[in-house]
Design an enzyme around this catalytic site. Structure first.
Site, PDB file in Angstrom:
ATOM      1  N   TRP A  62       0.832  -1.199   0.000  1.00 49.07           N
ATOM      2  CA  TRP A  62       0.000   0.000   0.000  1.00 49.07           C
ATOM      3  C   TRP A  62       0.866   1.248   0.000  1.00 49.07           C
ATOM      4  CZ3 TRP A  62      -5.291  -0.018   2.926  1.00 49.07           C
ATOM      5  CH2 TRP A  62      -6.089  -1.060   2.431  1.00 49.07           C
ATOM      6  N   ASP A  80       4.517   0.156  11.312  1.00 44.98           N
ATOM      7  CA  ASP A  80       4.223  -1.258  11.504  1.00 44.98           C
ATOM      8  C   ASP A  80       5.174  -1.810  12.565  1.00 44.98           C
ATOM      9  OD1 ASP A  80       2.686  -3.511   9.449  1.00 44.98           O
ATOM     10  OD2 ASP A  80       4.042  -4.255  10.984  1.00 44.98           O
ATOM     11  N   ASP A  99       4.743  -0.018  17.819  1.00 43.47           N
ATOM     12  CA  ASP A  99       3.349  -0.310  18.147  1.00 43.47           C
ATOM     13  C   ASP A  99       2.502   0.949  17.978  1.00 43.47           C
ATOM     14  OD1 ASP A  99       0.910  -0.955  19.332  1.00 43.47           O
ATOM     15  OD2 ASP A  99       1.829  -2.130  20.932  1.00 43.47           O
ATOM     16  N   LYS A 161      -9.406  -2.384   7.275  1.00 39.04           N
ATOM     17  CA  LYS A 161      -9.818  -3.781   7.108  1.00 39.04           C
ATOM     18  C   LYS A 161     -10.506  -4.278   8.381  1.00 39.04           C
ATOM     19  CE  LYS A 161      -6.565  -6.967   6.574  1.00 39.04           C
ATOM     20  NZ  LYS A 161      -5.580  -7.673   5.721  1.00 39.04           N
TER      21      LYS A 161
END
Length: 205
Positions: A62, A80, A99, A161
């Protein structure tokens, strides 16, 4: 965020399909790029020269797509737990490994905002127990919506998502308070056996 989807037989995700082969041939680390491409074509999420936040970005498909389609004045902030693929790089990319719930990470991301677009393709490390995995997915959705609510510019766009059978209506209700348009959408590039789908928010109020 990890994308270790283990709920299906191993070979169902190991065998390259049409989308995987297409991704590799076009220089993307993973097939997930075509989900974002399809959502952008349908909803017009990516604007030229915009400032984008990519949550749960590894391995970086992405992020790569965003970098290729932003225009000269755009930038991408990606985060990430895992590093991006070595092929994912660019002068307009700022990557944070850590995190997304960590206050220090949130502070650094906020300093890069506000954003025109927040996207999240993060998936939890799955157990094979659909109830547990869906609950973990919902936690990621809540986190992503927090970023969208906190760090999007007025008029900004959003997608995240979610595993199907999660409380999509609860999240859409929240998103309708934040966005002019909020709806669920499952791109064709999702694997047929996958129970993932996406929530899209257009036009931050």
């Amino acid at each position: 965020m990890r994308r270790n989807i283990s709920v299906m037989p191993a070979n169902s995700y190991e065998k390259p399909d049409y989308w995987s082969q297409k991704a590799f041939s076009e220089g993307y680390p993973a097939r997930s790029v075509y989900k974002l491409k399809e959502m952008d074509e349908k909803f017009g999420m990516i604007k030229k020269n915009c400032n984008v936040l990519d949550l749960g970005a590894a391995p970086g498909s992405w992020t790569t797509f965003l970098l290729r389609n932003l225009g000269e004045g755009g930038s991408v902030t990606s985060c990430d737990l895992n590093p991006l693929s070595k092929s994912v790089r660019g002068d307009k990319l700022f990557f944070l490994q850590g995190d997304l719930n960590d206050p220090g990470i949130r502070k650094q991301i906020k300093e890069r905002g506000p954003f025109d677009l927040v996207v999240c393709d993060a998936a939890p490390l799955t157990t094979g127990n659909r109830i547990v995995d869906t609950a973990r997915s919902e936690q990621l959705v809540e986190m992503a919506i927090w970023y969208g609510e906190t760090m999007l510019k007025k008029g900004g766009n959003f997608c995240v998502k979610i595993f199907q059978n999660g409380d999509q209506q609860k999240f859409l209700k929240k998103m309708r308070e934040l966005f002019t348009l909020a709806k669920g959408f499952k791109p064709e590039a999702c694997r047929s056996e996958s129970f993932e789908t996406f929530l899209v928010g257009i036009g931050r109020k």
